[in-house]
Design an enzyme around this catalytic site. Structure first.
Site, mmCIF file in Angstrom:
data_model
loop_
_atom_site.group_PDB
_atom_site.id
_atom_site.type_symbol
_atom_site.label_atom_id
_atom_site.label_comp_id
_atom_site.label_asym_id
_atom_site.label_seq_id
_atom_site.Cartn_x
_atom_site.Cartn_y
_atom_site.Cartn_z
ATOM 1 N N TYR A 190 51.308 37.198 49.505
ATOM 2 C CA TYR A 190 50.955 38.196 48.487
ATOM 3 C C TYR A 190 51.822 39.463 48.537
ATOM 4 O O TYR A 190 51.675 40.337 47.683
ATOM 5 C CB TYR A 190 49.469 38.562 48.625
ATOM 6 C CG TYR A 190 48.560 37.353 48.425
ATOM 7 C CD1 TYR A 190 48.537 36.692 47.200
ATOM 8 C CD2 TYR A 190 47.747 36.868 49.451
ATOM 9 C CE1 TYR A 190 47.728 35.579 47.002
ATOM 10 C CE2 TYR A 190 46.928 35.759 49.259
ATOM 11 C CZ TYR A 190 46.929 35.117 48.035
ATOM 12 O OH TYR A 190 46.135 34.012 47.846
ATOM 13 N N HIS A 246 48.342 36.597 38.429
ATOM 14 C CA HIS A 246 48.301 36.246 39.857
ATOM 15 C C HIS A 246 49.592 36.695 40.529
ATOM 16 O O HIS A 246 50.679 36.541 39.956
ATOM 17 C CB HIS A 246 48.162 34.734 40.042
ATOM 18 C CG HIS A 246 46.913 34.171 39.447
ATOM 19 N ND1 HIS A 246 45.696 34.194 40.111
ATOM 20 C CD2 HIS A 246 46.678 33.593 38.251
ATOM 21 C CE1 HIS A 246 44.774 33.630 39.336
ATOM 22 N NE2 HIS A 246 45.340 33.263 38.197
HETATM 23 C C1 DQA Z 1 45.533 35.026 43.628
HETATM 24 C C2 DQA Z 1 45.607 33.512 43.806
HETATM 25 C C3 DQA Z 1 44.246 32.934 44.119
HETATM 26 O O1 DQA Z 1 44.346 31.531 44.283
HETATM 27 C C4 DQA Z 1 43.704 33.538 45.386
HETATM 28 O O2 DQA Z 1 42.383 33.064 45.625
HETATM 29 C C5 DQA Z 1 43.763 35.010 45.412
HETATM 30 C C6 DQA Z 1 44.914 35.704 44.839
HETATM 31 C C7 DQA Z 1 46.927 35.650 43.422
HETATM 32 O O3 DQA Z 1 46.973 36.797 42.977
HETATM 33 O O4 DQA Z 1 47.939 35.014 43.711
HETATM 34 O O5 DQA Z 1 42.909 35.669 45.997
HETATM 35 O O6 DQA Z 1 44.758 35.303 42.462
#
Ligand code: DQA
Length: 149
Positions: A24, A101
């Site tokens: 992330y 995302h």
């Molecule tokens: C997310 C992707 C999701 O699968 C995950 O559960 C997250 C973050 C992303 O920003 O990449 O918490 O939404």
């Protein structure tokens, strides 16, 4: 007409910067908020930037967006993959919804490859790290501008 884009983030995103940074990134949620605010201002919009770990709170905010926002950018995080209730609340909106995302969930574990939110989203931005939020705001602003022509 409202010029406020609601930018909503779901569970665990308060830990951005320290949570699995190899996936992330190292930007904190505050960094993301600052970037979103600057991007929106450049496009003539304001943002209302919020994060919650609670499904019902996110639903309350989505309902609030019906009255106050011109568009919603939503990173539903894990709830995207599980929450019919969030999908139902999104379906009450008549404004653009951009799903966002940081990672590209389609390239990850099987259970992340689809989201309920996608069924209500106007479009999806994923895989660009913190930049996904800025791109989502750009998309939302373009959709609002197009709708008001
Ligand atoms: C997310 C992707 C999701 O699968 C995950 O559960 C997250 C973050 C992303 O920003 O990449 O918490 O939404």
């Amino acid at each position: 007409m409202s010029k406020i884009i609601f930018v909503l983030s779901g569970p665990n995103l308060n830990l951005l910067g320290t949570r699995e940074p190899e996936i992330y990134g190292y930007a904190t949620l505050k960094d993301v908020e600052d970037q979103c605010r600057a991007k929106a201002a450049g496009l003539g919009f304001e943002i209302d930037f919020r994060q919650s770990n609670h499904e019902g709170v996110l639903i309350d905010w989505i309902q609030e967006a019906r009255l106050k926002a011109c568009a919603v950018v939503l990173n539903p995080a894990g709830y995207g993959h599980t929450s019919v209730a969030i999908l139902d609340s999104l379906k009450t909106l008549a404004i653009p919804i951009v799903e966002c995302h940081l990672s590209n969930p389609a390239a990850r574990e099987e259970f992340r490859r689809s989201t309920y939110v996608s069924l209500a989203a106007t479009g999806i931005v994923s895989g660009f790290g913190a930049k996904s939020y800025e791109l989502a705001i750009e998309a939302a602003a373009a959709l609002v501008a197009k709708a008001s022509l």
